[in-house]
Design a protein around this motif. Sequence first.
Motif, PDB file in Angstrom:
ATOM      1  N   LYS A  59      -1.858 -28.271  11.946  1.00 54.22           N
ATOM      2  CA  LYS A  59      -1.062 -27.530  13.086  1.00 54.22           C
ATOM      3  C   LYS A  59       0.231 -27.168  12.411  1.00 54.22           C
ATOM      4  O   LYS A  59       0.669 -26.105  12.824  1.00 54.22           O
ATOM      5  CB  LYS A  59      -0.871 -28.575  14.108  1.00 54.22           C
ATOM      6  N   ALA A  60       0.795 -27.888  11.533  1.00 57.20           N
ATOM      7  CA  ALA A  60       1.853 -27.432  10.944  1.00 57.20           C
ATOM      8  C   ALA A  60       1.842 -26.150   9.844  1.00 57.20           C
ATOM      9  O   ALA A  60       2.718 -25.351   9.565  1.00 57.20           O
ATOM     10  CB  ALA A  60       2.830 -28.646  10.403  1.00 57.20           C
ATOM     11  N   GLY A  61       0.705 -26.280   9.188  1.00 57.54           N
ATOM     12  CA  GLY A  61       0.232 -25.276   7.920  1.00 57.54           C
ATOM     13  C   GLY A  61       0.334 -23.822   8.352  1.00 57.54           C
ATOM     14  O   GLY A  61       1.088 -23.353   7.671  1.00 57.54           O
ATOM     15  N   PRO A  62      -0.215 -23.550   9.418  1.00 55.67           N
ATOM     16  CA  PRO A  62      -0.183 -21.988   9.472  1.00 55.67           C
ATOM     17  C   PRO A  62       1.009 -21.351  10.088  1.00 55.67           C
ATOM     18  O   PRO A  62       1.460 -20.365   9.555  1.00 55.67           O
ATOM     19  CB  PRO A  62      -1.363 -21.820  10.591  1.00 55.67           C
ATOM     20  N   LYS A  63       1.841 -22.242  10.684  1.00 60.80           N
ATOM     21  CA  LYS A  63       3.417 -21.729  11.176  1.00 60.80           C
ATOM     22  C   LYS A  63       4.105 -21.459   9.734  1.00 60.80           C
ATOM     23  O   LYS A  63       4.859 -20.673   9.980  1.00 60.80           O
ATOM     24  CB  LYS A  63       3.741 -22.783  12.067  1.00 60.80           C
ATOM     25  N   GLN A  64       3.883 -22.397   8.723  1.00 64.66           N
ATOM     26  CA  GLN A  64       4.665 -22.385   7.533  1.00 64.66           C
ATOM     27  C   GLN A  64       4.386 -21.040   6.718  1.00 64.66           C
ATOM     28  O   GLN A  64       4.970 -20.730   6.040  1.00 64.66           O
ATOM     29  CB  GLN A  64       4.714 -23.722   6.742  1.00 64.66           C
ATOM     30  N   THR A  65       3.073 -21.004   6.640  1.00 66.18           N
ATOM     31  CA  THR A  65       2.548 -20.070   5.689  1.00 66.18           C
ATOM     32  C   THR A  65       2.308 -18.616   6.215  1.00 66.18           C
ATOM     33  O   THR A  65       2.210 -17.673   5.559  1.00 66.18           O
ATOM     34  CB  THR A  65       1.133 -20.284   5.181  1.00 66.18           C
ATOM     35  N   ALA A  66       2.308 -18.020   7.547  1.00 67.92           N
ATOM     36  CA  ALA A  66       2.050 -17.149   8.348  1.00 67.92           C
ATOM     37  C   ALA A  66       3.307 -16.234   7.761  1.00 67.92           C
ATOM     38  O   ALA A  66       4.591 -16.640   8.128  1.00 67.92           O
ATOM     39  CB  ALA A  66       1.815 -17.170   9.642  1.00 67.92           C
ATOM     40  N   LEU A  67       3.077 -14.949   7.355  1.00 63.11           N
ATOM     41  CA  LEU A  67       4.213 -14.095   7.036  1.00 63.11           C
ATOM     42  C   LEU A  67       3.973 -13.042   8.210  1.00 63.11           C
ATOM     43  O   LEU A  67       2.995 -12.517   8.197  1.00 63.11           O
ATOM     44  CB  LEU A  67       4.262 -13.715   5.639  1.00 63.11           C
ATOM     45  N   PRO A  68       5.016 -12.432   8.650  1.00 60.83           N
ATOM     46  CA  PRO A  68       4.916 -11.588   9.488  1.00 60.83           C
ATOM     47  C   PRO A  68       4.643 -10.102   8.685  1.00 60.83           C
ATOM     48  O   PRO A  68       5.237  -9.843   7.476  1.00 60.83           O
ATOM     49  CB  PRO A  68       6.349 -11.305  10.072  1.00 60.83           C
ATOM     50  N   VAL A  69       3.774  -9.138   8.977  1.00 62.42           N
ATOM     51  CA  VAL A  69       3.476  -8.153   8.305  1.00 62.42           C
ATOM     52  C   VAL A  69       3.556  -7.096   9.502  1.00 62.42           C
ATOM     53  O   VAL A  69       3.172  -7.080  10.553  1.00 62.42           O
ATOM     54  CB  VAL A  69       1.991  -8.257   8.086  1.00 62.42           C
ATOM     55  N   SER A  70       4.402  -5.962   9.006  1.00 68.96           N
ATOM     56  CA  SER A  70       4.510  -4.777   9.960  1.00 68.96           C
ATOM     57  C   SER A  70       3.206  -3.842   9.739  1.00 68.96           C
ATOM     58  O   SER A  70       2.447  -3.896   8.759  1.00 68.96           O
ATOM     59  CB  SER A  70       5.695  -4.216   9.439  1.00 68.96           C
ATOM     60  N   GLU A  71       3.240  -3.094  10.774  1.00 63.84           N
ATOM     61  CA  GLU A  71       1.808  -2.160  10.986  1.00 63.84           C
ATOM     62  C   GLU A  71       2.122  -1.024   9.934  1.00 63.84           C
ATOM     63  O   GLU A  71       1.221  -0.517   9.401  1.00 63.84           O
ATOM     64  CB  GLU A  71       1.988  -1.512  12.349  1.00 63.84           C
ATOM     65  N   GLU A  72       3.327  -0.880   9.147  1.00 64.81           N
ATOM     66  CA  GLU A  72       3.496   0.050   8.342  1.00 64.81           C
ATOM     67  C   GLU A  72       2.570  -0.248   6.964  1.00 64.81           C
ATOM     68  O   GLU A  72       2.291   0.684   6.284  1.00 64.81           O
ATOM     69  CB  GLU A  72       5.054   0.258   8.025  1.00 64.81           C
ATOM     70  N   TYR A  73       2.818  -1.613   6.677  1.00 66.11           N
ATOM     71  CA  TYR A  73       1.848  -2.028   5.670  1.00 66.11           C
ATOM     72  C   TYR A  73       0.358  -2.416   5.714  1.00 66.11           C
ATOM     73  O   TYR A  73      -0.320  -2.408   4.802  1.00 66.11           O
ATOM     74  CB  TYR A  73       2.587  -3.338   4.964  1.00 66.11           C
ATOM     75  N   THR A  74      -0.031  -2.524   7.000  1.00 66.81           N
ATOM     76  CA  THR A  74      -1.309  -2.793   7.347  1.00 66.81           C
ATOM     77  C   THR A  74      -2.123  -1.755   7.347  1.00 66.81           C
ATOM     78  O   THR A  74      -3.437  -1.852   6.988  1.00 66.81           O
ATOM     79  CB  THR A  74      -1.610  -3.694   8.623  1.00 66.81           C
ATOM     80  N   SER A  75      -1.690  -0.554   7.781  1.00 67.91           N
ATOM     81  CA  SER A  75      -2.649   0.636   7.780  1.00 67.91           C
ATOM     82  C   SER A  75      -2.298   1.369   6.367  1.00 67.91           C
ATOM     83  O   SER A  75      -1.215   1.825   6.189  1.00 67.91           O
ATOM     84  CB  SER A  75      -2.225   1.370   9.015  1.00 67.91           C
ATOM     85  N   GLN A  76      -3.192   1.531   5.620  1.00 71.28           N
ATOM     86  CA  GLN A  76      -3.041   2.583   4.311  1.00 71.28           C
ATOM     87  C   GLN A  76      -2.960   3.890   4.664  1.00 71.28           C
ATOM     88  O   GLN A  76      -4.200   4.536   5.586  1.00 71.28           O
ATOM     89  CB  GLN A  76      -3.913   2.103   3.338  1.00 71.28           C
ATOM     90  N   ARG A  77      -2.172   4.825   4.218  1.00 74.32           N
ATOM     91  CA  ARG A  77      -2.228   5.978   4.245  1.00 74.32           C
ATOM     92  C   ARG A  77      -3.211   6.719   3.453  1.00 74.32           C
ATOM     93  O   ARG A  77      -3.749   6.209   2.254  1.00 74.32           O
ATOM     94  CB  ARG A  77      -0.853   6.837   3.860  1.00 74.32           C
ATOM     95  N   GLU A  78      -3.809   7.766   3.684  1.00 74.39           N
ATOM     96  CA  GLU A  78      -4.877   8.425   2.886  1.00 74.39           C
ATOM     97  C   GLU A  78      -4.431   8.954   1.683  1.00 74.39           C
ATOM     98  O   GLU A  78      -3.246   9.606   1.669  1.00 74.39           O
ATOM     99  CB  GLU A  78      -5.581   9.553   3.953  1.00 74.39           C
ATOM    100  N   GLU A  79      -5.151   8.853   0.671  1.00 74.05           N
ATOM    101  CA  GLU A  79      -4.442   9.380  -0.506  1.00 74.05           C
ATOM    102  C   GLU A  79      -5.093  11.130  -0.916  1.00 74.05           C
ATOM    103  O   GLU A  79      -6.158  11.233  -0.454  1.00 74.05           O
ATOM    104  CB  GLU A  79      -5.101   8.647  -1.890  1.00 74.05           C
ATOM    105  N   TYR A  80      -4.322  11.683  -1.302  1.00 78.68           N
ATOM    106  CA  TYR A  80      -4.664  13.111  -1.231  1.00 78.68           C
ATOM    107  C   TYR A  80      -4.765  13.799  -2.932  1.00 78.68           C
ATOM    108  O   TYR A  80      -3.874  12.965  -3.602  1.00 78.68           O
ATOM    109  CB  TYR A  80      -3.615  14.099  -0.708  1.00 78.68           C
ATOM    110  N   ASP A  81      -5.390  14.791  -3.154  1.00 78.79           N
ATOM    111  CA  ASP A  81      -5.231  15.429  -4.719  1.00 78.79           C
ATOM    112  C   ASP A  81      -4.405  16.559  -4.004  1.00 78.79           C
ATOM    113  O   ASP A  81      -4.493  17.081  -2.851  1.00 78.79           O
ATOM    114  CB  ASP A  81      -6.534  15.987  -4.944  1.00 78.79           C
TER     115      ASP A  81
END
Length: 182
Positions: A59-81
Motif C-alpha cells: 500500500k505504501a510502495g506505489p505512492k512512494q515510487t510513482a513519479l508524475p509524468v507530463s503528457e509532453e513526455y508520454t507522447s513521442q513526436r514523430e521523427e522526420y527526415d
Amino acid sequence: MADEDAGDLDGDMGAGSGGGKKGGLKGVLPGLLKWILIGVAAVILIVTIVVITTIILNKAGPKQTALPVSEEYTSQREEYDWYTSIDQIRTTTSDPVPASVAVTIALGYKKDDKAASTEITSRRIEIIDFLRRFFSEQTVESLKPQNEEVIRQKIRDGINEDILNNARIRDVRFTAKDVVQQ
C-alpha cells in the motif's frame, strides 16, 4: 500376611511396569500432538505476520515510487527526415515600401520515406518558385515572428496541394529568416 503383602507388591510392580509401557505410549501421543499444534500455530502466526506486512508495504510502495509524468513526455513526436537542399530565397514584400526578405527553409517528411525524398528533389525548382512567390505576396506585418506558425502551415499546405502528387510535407522549418525594411 507378609507373603501376601509381598505378593501384592510384586503384583503392583508387575502391573505398574506393564501399565507404564501402555501409559508411556499414551503419554507420548498427547505430547507429540501438543508439539505439532504448537508448530502449526507458529506457522500460522508467521504467515499472518508476513501477509499483513506485505499488504502494508504494498500500500505504501506505489505512492512512494510513482513519479508524475507530463503528457509532453508520454507522447513521442514523430521523427522526420529533412530536405535542406533548397537555396536561400530572396525577394521583396508586397508593402508600399517593400522590405527585403531572405529565408532558408527545411522541409520535413516522414522518416525513411524514399518516395517523398525523390519527389521533393525532382520538384525542387517548382518548390523554390512557390516559396519566392509566397514571400513576395506577404507584408512585413504578416512576416513577424509571432506569425511564423501560420506561415509554416500555409507553406506546407501550399506545397502539398499545388506541387506534390504522392509525397506529403509534414513540417516546415526556417533555418534562417531575415526581413529588412528600407
